[in-house]
Motif scaffolding. Structure first.
Motif, PDB file in Angstrom:
ATOM      1  N   LYS A 106       0.694  -1.196   0.422  1.00  0.00           N
ATOM      2  CA  LYS A 106       0.363  -0.425   0.281  1.00  0.00           C
ATOM      3  C   LYS A 106       0.925   1.225   0.503  1.00  0.00           C
ATOM      4  O   LYS A 106       0.243   1.979  -0.733  1.00  0.00           O
ATOM      5  N   PRO A 107       2.120   1.264   0.686  1.00  0.00           N
ATOM      6  CA  PRO A 107       2.691   2.692   0.742  1.00  0.00           C
ATOM      7  C   PRO A 107       2.892   2.640  -0.500  1.00  0.00           C
ATOM      8  O   PRO A 107       3.524   4.052  -0.892  1.00  0.00           O
ATOM      9  N   VAL A 108       3.656   2.140  -1.330  1.00  0.00           N
ATOM     10  CA  VAL A 108       4.035   2.292  -3.070  1.00  0.00           C
ATOM     11  C   VAL A 108       3.014   2.846  -3.768  1.00  0.00           C
ATOM     12  O   VAL A 108       3.599   2.505  -5.705  1.00  0.00           O
ATOM     13  N   ARG A 109       1.570   1.552  -3.732  1.00  0.00           N
ATOM     14  CA  ARG A 109       1.317   1.518  -4.795  1.00  0.00           C
ATOM     15  C   ARG A 109       1.265   2.491  -5.865  1.00  0.00           C
ATOM     16  O   ARG A 109       0.812   2.821  -6.790  1.00  0.00           O
ATOM     17  N   ALA A 165      -1.728  -4.718  -1.309  1.00  0.00           N
ATOM     18  CA  ALA A 165      -1.393  -6.094  -0.683  1.00  0.00           C
ATOM     19  C   ALA A 165      -0.850  -4.674   0.632  1.00  0.00           C
ATOM     20  O   ALA A 165      -0.287  -3.849   0.307  1.00  0.00           O
ATOM     21  N   ALA A 166      -1.269  -4.815   1.840  1.00  0.00           N
ATOM     22  CA  ALA A 166      -1.047  -4.137   3.179  1.00  0.00           C
ATOM     23  C   ALA A 166       0.477  -4.570   3.231  1.00  0.00           C
ATOM     24  O   ALA A 166       0.839  -3.156   3.675  1.00  0.00           O
ATOM     25  N   ASP A 167       0.856  -5.477   3.312  1.00  0.00           N
ATOM     26  CA  ASP A 167       2.529  -5.894   4.023  1.00  0.00           C
ATOM     27  C   ASP A 167       2.744  -6.718   2.970  1.00  0.00           C
ATOM     28  O   ASP A 167       2.260  -7.604   1.805  1.00  0.00           O
ATOM     29  N   GLU A 168       4.664  -6.942   3.168  1.00  0.00           N
ATOM     30  CA  GLU A 168       4.837  -7.908   2.650  1.00  0.00           C
ATOM     31  C   GLU A 168       4.239  -9.727   2.347  1.00  0.00           C
ATOM     32  O   GLU A 168       3.921 -10.592   1.933  1.00  0.00           O
ATOM     33  N   GLY A 169       4.118  -9.480   4.012  1.00  0.00           N
ATOM     34  CA  GLY A 169       3.265 -10.902   4.235  1.00  0.00           C
ATOM     35  C   GLY A 169       2.093 -11.027   3.379  1.00  0.00           C
ATOM     36  O   GLY A 169       1.719 -12.476   2.448  1.00  0.00           O
ATOM     37  N   GLU A 170       0.945 -10.779   3.680  1.00  0.00           N
ATOM     38  CA  GLU A 170      -0.393 -10.705   2.517  1.00  0.00           C
ATOM     39  C   GLU A 170       0.153 -10.303   1.367  1.00  0.00           C
ATOM     40  O   GLU A 170      -0.408 -11.116   0.615  1.00  0.00           O
ATOM     41  N   ALA A 171       1.034  -9.685   0.446  1.00  0.00           N
ATOM     42  CA  ALA A 171       1.999  -9.510  -1.235  1.00  0.00           C
ATOM     43  C   ALA A 171       1.975 -11.055  -1.385  1.00  0.00           C
ATOM     44  O   ALA A 171       1.297 -11.619  -2.265  1.00  0.00           O
TER      45      ALA A 171
END
Length: 482
Positions: A297-300, A395-401
């Motif tokens: 999300k932060p770089v989407r 994705a919210a973060d690495e894990g979700e990605a």
């Protein structure tokens, strides 16, 4: 239901069976995807002719299997020379039959030549006997050829897909019969001519121009020892079923919906260009083309802007002109199916950032297309889109990605974009469910690395020592004292 014929009388020594009507040869006409006009026409083979060709290949194998690696390598290097000498001719043929740009066609032919040289140089080492320590008695593992390998190949890389199996297969001592896609018959015959011109034994590599419905009968023919297919999941199921019914080995390289994970520490401009190159390889018509771009999300938003700009740089143009980056797709019907997937995704809530409209021009054209807000239930999320259409998934973060990347029935290639190389290596090596995983690079095949997938992307491997051993008898040998 057709009734069975009655059993004949016992005394039929002078009776003659009625002569069978000869099968009519199929006629195959190509279509130029750039213009939609008919191209060249070819006489196909009947089922009986295809089986006769398989039998001739089996007879050629009996002698070829006893040749030395040095003899095979000399001929394979000549095949590389033929490819390079006829490079422009073959590139033009690919353009005519399936729309590949001339540059991409020339690059493909060069890759085939390199592949031939690689296996000429390394086959003996790859297949060398391996000693086994049994505490005194002589024991080793040896790799013997299986016989005639039937290859059912696709149109998207009409030379490379074939040479990817043929060079290691022939170097291992096998023979080959090629059933190529119906829209590239000229490519099939051209490849056969390469091996003939290089001096390989007559009938060792043959192409059969038959429809798909005849493949099962060819697989079941006793002359065929094994089969390999690159193609759709459904085609893979059919070949695996047919081969399994007669207990013959198969290698399958099927579809892909490759996921690229873009992390918050990625160089966004660089990542966008890598991802665009991954999506647009061969106009997006590649099993290992990137298709799902999962962005944290932060770089989407930054990635969306950079990626859309990078995709727009692939302008449509005549594939016969130098500098063209995006030619037509392989057929209008295929283009229409892709557009349907795009429209259904948009109807279900996806946003189109660029492209997404069928151009008003004759031919199988489709522009670079970027969809965002892609979610489950949309074709762009759930299916393989075999063209220049990219799906951005947040994705919210690495894990979700990682969970999103792995939540696919496919598992061919994958990528990770990050400045932290240790982090990228960990995710690529341990987390992503795919046969290949690249960090800060787009996935590609290479003769020196194993190539293949998991899940519905198939099984078995091509290329490297893993690939050349697929169609060998891995034999254990023990020699005890007399």
């Amino acid at each position: 239901m057709q009734q069975k014929a009655e059993a004949p009388e016992r005394d039929q020594s002078h009776a003659r069976e009625p002569e069978k009507a000869p099968q009519e040869k199929p006629r195959i006409t190509t279509t130029d995807p750039t213009t939609g006009r008919p191209g060249k026409s070819y006489d196909g083979h009947t089922a009986e002719e295809a089986r006769a060709i398989a039998g001739a290949a089996q007879r050629a194998f009996e002698s070829w299997r006893r040749t030395s690696f040095a003899e095979r390598a000399a001929l394979m290097r000549r095949a590389a020379e033929v490819l390079r000498r006829r490079r422009d001719e073959f590139a033009a043929l690919m353009t005519e039959e399936m729309g590949k740009t001339l540059k991409d066609g020339r690059d493909e032919v060069e890759k085939c030549a390199f592949n031939c040289e690689h296996f000429a140089d390394n086959a003996e080492r790859y297949l060398a006997r391996e000693p086994v320590d049994l505490g005194g008695q002589k024991a080793f593992v040896t790799y013997n050829p299986l016989g005639v390998v039937l290859a059912v190949m696709p149109w998207n890389f009409p030379f490379w897909q074939v040479f990817r199996f043929a060079a290691p297969g022939l170097m291992a001592g096998n023979a080959a019969v090629l059933k190529h896609a119906s829209n590239v018959p000229g490519c099939a015959l051209a490849i056969e001519s390469v091996f003939r011109e290089a001096g390989f034994p007559e009938n060792l590599f043959r192409a059969v121009l038959i429809p798909g419905r005849e493949v099962r009968g060819l697989i079941e023919d006793p002359a065929i020892a094994a089969a390999t297919l690159t193609g759709s999941v459904e085609a893979g199921r059919q070949v695996a079923t047919a081969a399994g019914s007669v207990l013959k080995k198969t290698v399958l390289e099927l579809g892909g919906s490759d996921a690229y994970v873009v992390l918050e520490d990625a160089d966004i401009e660089k990542a966008a260009k890598i991802c665009a190159a991954a999506r647009m390889v061969n106009a997006g018509q590649s099993c290992i083309a990137g298709k799902r771009f999962i962005v944290v999300k932060p770089v989407r938003e930054a990635f969306e802007r950079a990626f859309t700009e990078a995709m727009r740089a692939y302008e449509m143009g005549d594939p016969r002109e130098e500098g063209t980056k995006l030619g037509p797709l392989q057929a209008v019907a295929a283009r229409d199916e892709i557009h349907k997937q795009v429209e259904e995704s948009i109807a279900n809530g996806a946003r189109c950032l660029t492209g997404g409209e069928v151009p008003d021009r004759v031919g199988a054209w489709y522009p670079p297309t970027v969809l965002t807000d892609v979610r489950p239930g949309m074709p762009a999320y759930d299916e393989e889109v075999f063209g220049p259409v990219a799906a951005i998934i947040e994705a919210a973060d690495e894990g979700e990605a990682i969970r999103i990347a792995n939540a696919s029935r496919f598992g061919l290639g994958s990528g990770v974009l990050t400045r932290d190389l240790a982090r990228g290596e960990r995710i690529a090596a341990e987390e992503l469910e795919a046969g290949m995983s690249f960090v800060n690079a787009n996935v590609r095949s290479d003769p020196r690395m194993p190539f293949g997938g998991v899940k519905e992307s198939g099984y078995g491997r091509e290329c490297s020592h893993f690939g050349i051993r697929e169609f060998t008898n891995v034999k254990s040998v023990l020699v005890a004292p007399a």
